[in-house]
Design a protein around this motif. Structure first.
Motif, short mmCIF file in Angstrom:
data_model
loop_
_atom_site.label_atom_id
_atom_site.label_comp_id
_atom_site.label_asym_id
_atom_site.label_seq_id
_atom_site.Cartn_x
_atom_site.Cartn_y
_atom_site.Cartn_z
N PRO A 83 103.76 90.00 63.18
CA PRO A 83 104.12 90.95 62.32
C PRO A 83 103.58 92.19 62.94
CG PRO A 83 102.11 90.11 61.38
CD PRO A 83 102.42 89.04 62.64
N PHE A 84 103.99 93.51 62.40
CA PHE A 84 103.72 94.83 62.55
C PHE A 84 102.22 94.99 62.63
CE2 PHE A 84 103.04 99.03 61.30
CZ PHE A 84 103.49 99.92 62.45
N ASP A 85 101.72 95.53 63.97
CA ASP A 85 100.40 95.88 63.94
C ASP A 85 99.48 94.63 64.36
OD1 ASP A 85 98.16 97.43 64.14
OD2 ASP A 85 97.46 97.21 62.03
N SER A 86 100.33 93.61 64.87
CA SER A 86 99.45 92.31 65.40
C SER A 86 99.65 92.27 66.97
CB SER A 86 99.89 91.20 64.72
OG SER A 86 101.34 90.72 65.08
N TYR A 87 100.60 92.99 67.54
CA TYR A 87 100.63 93.05 69.09
C TYR A 87 100.69 94.20 69.89
CZ TYR A 87 105.53 93.17 67.62
OH TYR A 87 106.92 93.59 67.11
N GLN A 88 100.83 95.14 69.21
CA GLN A 88 101.27 96.62 69.56
C GLN A 88 100.15 97.26 70.46
OE1 GLN A 88 102.12 95.65 66.65
NE2 GLN A 88 104.15 96.16 66.39
N SER A 89 98.84 96.97 70.16
CA SER A 89 97.81 97.87 70.81
C SER A 89 97.44 97.38 72.10
CB SER A 89 96.56 97.96 69.84
OG SER A 89 96.09 96.83 69.67
N SER A 90 97.64 95.92 72.48
CA SER A 90 97.14 95.52 73.74
C SER A 90 97.73 93.98 74.04
CB SER A 90 95.74 95.39 74.00
OG SER A 90 94.99 94.30 73.11
N PRO A 91 97.78 93.47 75.27
CA PRO A 91 98.07 92.45 75.43
C PRO A 91 97.23 90.98 74.83
CG PRO A 91 98.55 93.65 77.39
CD PRO A 91 97.86 94.44 76.53
N GLN A 92 95.97 91.83 74.88
CA GLN A 92 94.86 91.03 74.40
C GLN A 92 94.96 90.54 72.82
OE1 GLN A 92 94.39 93.23 76.44
NE2 GLN A 92 93.62 92.11 78.35
N GLU A 93 95.19 91.80 72.02
CA GLU A 93 95.52 91.70 70.61
C GLU A 93 96.76 90.72 70.53
OE1 GLU A 93 97.58 94.89 68.64
OE2 GLU A 93 96.42 94.69 66.76
N ALA A 94 97.86 90.93 71.20
CA ALA A 94 98.92 90.03 71.10
C ALA A 94 98.84 88.65 71.31
CB ALA A 94 99.99 90.33 72.04
N TRP A 95 97.72 88.09 72.37
CA TRP A 95 97.26 86.91 72.42
C TRP A 95 96.40 86.45 71.23
CZ3 TRP A 95 97.99 82.68 75.11
CH2 TRP A 95 97.00 81.58 75.04
N LYS A 96 95.66 87.05 70.84
CA LYS A 96 95.00 86.42 69.70
C LYS A 96 95.77 86.48 68.64
CE LYS A 96 91.02 86.18 69.89
NZ LYS A 96 90.09 84.76 70.29
N SER A 97 96.89 87.11 68.34
CA SER A 97 97.77 86.96 67.19
C SER A 97 98.84 85.80 67.34
CB SER A 97 98.55 88.30 66.78
OG SER A 97 97.49 89.27 66.81
N ALA A 98 99.12 85.59 68.55
CA ALA A 98 100.10 84.54 68.70
C ALA A 98 99.45 83.18 69.02
CB ALA A 98 100.52 84.74 70.36
N ALA A 99 98.22 83.22 69.31
CA ALA A 99 97.31 82.23 69.45
C ALA A 99 97.01 81.67 67.98
CB ALA A 99 96.09 82.23 70.17
N ALA A 100 96.97 82.39 66.88
CA ALA A 100 96.79 82.24 65.62
C ALA A 100 97.96 81.50 65.08
CB ALA A 100 96.28 83.11 64.58
N LEU A 101 99.18 82.14 65.29
CA LEU A 101 100.36 81.34 64.97
C LEU A 101 100.63 80.15 65.37
CD1 LEU A 101 102.84 84.32 65.14
CD2 LEU A 101 101.74 83.51 62.79
N VAL A 102 100.32 79.76 66.66
CA VAL A 102 100.48 78.55 67.53
C VAL A 102 99.47 77.55 66.79
CG1 VAL A 102 100.04 77.57 69.57
CG2 VAL A 102 101.31 79.60 69.57
N LYS A 103 98.36 77.97 66.54
CA LYS A 103 97.26 77.01 65.78
C LYS A 103 97.66 76.55 64.54
CE LYS A 103 93.17 79.16 67.94
NZ LYS A 103 91.83 79.94 67.70
N ALA A 104 98.65 77.62 63.74
CA ALA A 104 99.14 77.01 62.56
C ALA A 104 100.26 76.49 62.47
CB ALA A 104 99.49 78.43 61.64
#
Ligand code: KIV
Ligand code: NA
Length: 262
Positions: A83-104
């Motif tokens: 979603p908006f504001d879960s991957y824009q600020s850095s690749p690291q932020e994108a990783w944390k967000s993407a990993a949360a979706l993968v874990k789900a």
């Protein structure tokens, strides 16, 4: 369903049927009807939450709905929308967000935009998360685009979209959603990129199609975009409507470029 099978379907011209899905009951129904890919789209902000855009949707909400879909699916490929504001600020932020979706339970994550997103895609793919890109009308940034309108009509805009698409493929994106893109441009990208291109208002030549579930079941209130077809019309049940959608995508009788394309 596997990523390799989706790549093979693209290579052989077997069309990919994708629908959005937000809960377990529909995940089972869609899966059993032969839908290849379930997209847990942030369009849930519009259709489930009644918001006027996808911008307010949170990562926690996407995680919750991804979990629900993952419990209901049996064989379909599951894509989770960042979603908006879960991957824009850095690749690291994108990783944390993407990993949360993968874990789900997501097998792949989707993110919107071109240019700045290529390094983000590379960061995720190198670390083991498959990524679907999304170009054309990108709802999270529709305000910047001047509203919900066709993208890539002018020559310069088309050239930029092609460049962004190539960069995303080079970065490791393994699928691309094209939303509200002229059919000729979408066809050219589908021919040239070497990854499945899924259209929503992108014409019949794409590797596959996606619609918002509530739109094709005709339960979304208000006006529908041009690319939507009501599959409940003439259908005996919700299941029948989904079967008809899958059959139409496979047979290339949906979309019809004169009715649903640009
Ligand atoms: O969220 C969504 O439903 C999407 C599709 C429109 C591609 O991103
Ligand atoms: Na989305």
């Amino acid at each position: 369903m596997t990523l390799q099978r989706l790549l093979d379907m693209h290579a052989s011209g077997d069309k990919i049927a994708m629908l959005t899905c937000y809960d377990a009951a529909f995940a089972t129904l869609l899966d059993e009807a032969g839908v290849d890919v379930l997209l847990v789209g942030d369009s849930l902000g519009n259709v489930l939450q009644g918001q006027s855009s996808t911008v307010p949707v949170s990562l926690d909400e996407m995680v919750y709905h991804t979990r629900c879909v993952a419990r209901g699916r049996k064989s379909a490929w599951v894509i989770g929308d960042l979603p908006f504001d879960s991957y824009q600020s850095s690749p690291q932020e994108a990783w944390k967000s993407a990993a949360a979706l993968v874990k789900a339970g997501a097998h792949m994550v989707k993110l919107e935009g071109g240019g700045w997103t290529a390094p983000v895609v590379r960061f995720l793919v190198e670390r083991g998360i498959p990524v679907c890109a999304h170009l054309g009308l990108t709802p999270q940034t529709a305000t910047m685009l001047g509203g919900y309108k066709v993208q890539g009509r002018e020559e310069a805009a088309a050239a930029l979209m092609k460049q962004h698409a190539r960069e995303l493929v080079e970065a490791g994106a393994q699928m691309l959603v094209l939303e509200m893109v002229p059919s000729a441009l979408a066809a050219e990208l589908t021919q040239s990129l070497g990854i499945p291109v899924i259209g929503i208002g992108g014409g019949v030549a794409c590797s596959g199609q996606v619609l918002v579930l509530h739109d094709m079941l005709d339960v979304t209130p208000g006006r529908r975009p041009r690319f939507v077809k009501n599959f409940m019309q003439g259908a005996a049940s919700v299941q029948d409507a989904v079967l008809r959608y899958v059959a139409a995508v496979k047979a290339q009788t949906f979309p019809q470029d004169d009715l649903h394309g640009y």
